[in-house]
Design an enzyme around this catalytic site. Sequence first.
Site, PDB file in Angstrom:
ATOM      1  N   GLU A  49     -17.933  -7.357 -41.256  1.00 13.52           N
ATOM      2  CA  GLU A  49     -18.962  -7.515 -40.229  1.00 13.52           C
ATOM      3  C   GLU A  49     -19.499  -6.135 -39.934  1.00 13.52           C
ATOM      4  O   GLU A  49     -18.804  -5.299 -39.362  1.00 13.52           O
ATOM      5  CB  GLU A  49     -18.365  -8.081 -38.940  1.00 13.52           C
ATOM      6  N   ASP A  60     -18.695  -7.754 -25.401  1.00 13.44           N
ATOM      7  CA  ASP A  60     -17.658  -6.857 -25.899  1.00 13.44           C
ATOM      8  C   ASP A  60     -16.843  -6.229 -24.780  1.00 13.44           C
ATOM      9  O   ASP A  60     -17.365  -5.875 -23.729  1.00 13.44           O
ATOM     10  CB  ASP A  60     -18.289  -5.755 -26.754  1.00 13.44           C
TER      11      ASP A  60
END
Lengths: 266, 478
Positions: A49, A60
């Site tokens: 990724e 996040d």
Amino acid sequence: MSALQERIGAAKAEGRSALIAYLPVGYPDVEGSIEAMVAAVGAGADVIEVGVPYSDPGMDGPVIQEAVDVAVRAGVGMRDVLRAVEAVTAAGAVPVVMSYWNPIERYGTDRFAADLAAAGGGGAITPDLIPDEAGAWIVAAQEHDLDRVFLVAPSSTDARLRSTTAACRGFVYAASTMGVTGTRATVGDAAEKLVARTREAAPDLAVCVGLGVSDGDQAAEVAAFADGVIVGSAYVRELLEGRGVEGVRALTRDLAAGVRRAGVRA
Amino acid sequence: MTTTSPPQTGDLSLPARPGWPDATGHFGVFGGRFVPEALIAALDELTEAYEAMRVDPAFLAEFAALQRDYTGRPSPVTEVPKFAAHAGGARILLKREDLNHTGSHKINNVLGQALLTKRIGKTRVIAETGAGQHGVATATAAALMGLSCTVYMGEEDTRRQALNVARMRLLGAEVVPVTTGSRTLKDAINEAFRDWVTNVETTNYVFGTVAGPHPFPAMVRDFQRVIGDEARAQVLEREGRLPDAVLACVGGGSNAIGIFTAFVPDEGVRLVGLEAGGDGVDTPRHAATITGGTPGVLHGARSFLLQDENGQTIESHSISAGLDYPGVGPEHSYLHDIGRAEYRPVTDAEAMEAFALLCRTEGIIPAIESAHALAGALVLGRELGSRGAGGRGDEPPLLLVNLSGRGDKDVETASRWFGLGDRQEVDPGPGLDTDQRPTEGAVSNAEAIPPDQVGVDAVGDVATGGRTNAGSGAGETA
């Protein structure tokens, strides 16, 4: 069949889950991040990724925020991301871009799709883009034969599992817990239940699990029920704590062993 | 609608709801939902509960009673002729949201969302805050309704709005200083979303403005539209006519949407949003999102935003913490797009001139946010006057300004601005030369409180050392 589907299918044929490693472009710098990605490929990651830095990474946790903040302030952009995609392709893994939506829209949805395909990218994971808002991206991805990976969560209704998986190609990203990225002591039952519900909604789509996996034991646990194991914060922590590409290699070996000792799955 | 008596406060079932957004929260190309899937169920639950509640007579009655008995609605309309003497002959009416309980319009929305929180059975609320007004309002509603409350506030803002931090803590809220990114409102919103996605089973996010993912822009508008519904009826009653223009400051844009909404169908009424121009929109230090930004996605919706060529959000700058936000509610982007509202920048200096002028001429200390709208009224009044274009016939133009909040929280910032800044060097901007009216009673440089002695003791551990407001521009230019 796309490169991503082939790679996950090949892992399955070996009786294991695929190992998917997240690393953000631009931490500690662009070159350093590309070296880390290539090191992960060399040590056994199947899919990388390739993370696009973003100023407002709402999904996040603190580890990824800290690394990405450095990249954002350094002005890392899509050109650097595409360079990383090329490097991962050359190293022999399948690169999938991981990006919040605004950097892609700002670059230009069609232009992004064209340039990503040209760089050898398999597709993109878009954590804050739900299929309901993704019309332009889906069209562009189809045009350039790219995979599009959307997310499902423990809170997703069955109807949403069906509609979201129907919009996916490549795999669907199952967020293991309600929360943000980060390493956790346990992954929990929620992930397994979600994977089972997702398979019911889309029997032919690969289901990969992210959020919270940080070592080989957890990878083995998740690999027992998922087609792919996604690891992000644990990788970034290796870099943040200064262990560099050696740390990335060691973590990858641990995780790669983990996805191989889960035993045979149905 | 030609009623001459104020509508019942809290009557959300008024028929004049605009034809937007659509069922999925789109205002033309703007709005929508750009959030992680994990939040979709909570947003759906909120949408469904809200749509049921807004037509439920029991809720409407409870909400109306709270607005009347707790907030003090309806807020009055005050004419300010001595202030308006500087506005080229226009008459200026203020809608006095500064007189609401907690000191700003923010309470209107918060009471509605707190009631909604109880209705969906959640026990905890979280909120973001910039200036602290929304945080104070949320902490207030949480105290009133027995909800646990956590407020996220950029560390930078906890320093420049230390009084409001203390106020929230007095009210029993946990205030979490946010140290990521630019440490201001945008980062507080990110952190609140992270909390919400983690604790969504028990927690409702009381969003403070008309931004964010659907249903927030429409829901907050519905809770804030009481401002314009009241004001429209009040102006009609006292003047027998509508205003020529309605002006409000725009950060996220909730007070502006609140006063604009009732006037949107009145095509002869200009709607003017005043954005924070900071040091000027031709500098990198401003927060004028529509004037100086481009369309993109931030905080869950598509709207105008300040962004660089990589799609990274650019840090905004304004002397006003409440306007210091690089995004704007999607309905404003839409009103701009269809030409129904116009958006203009007001610099820090222009806003502070208007701030001082209202204090001296009318005895009203406005929030610095609201002072941007006041500055816009001075400019617009002079434009209308200089064109000889009165409202109708010989009548002077009639301007309605939303005084969205009071300035108690800004006294320290204002003393620094006027105490340290050499007034001769502060360019008041075109049309805002107040030298024609001597600044009687104004604080002179010599009398100003030294900056390192301002506010230290009053706010406990928050403003340690009295260092405040490093990003406001005001202190730095001194």
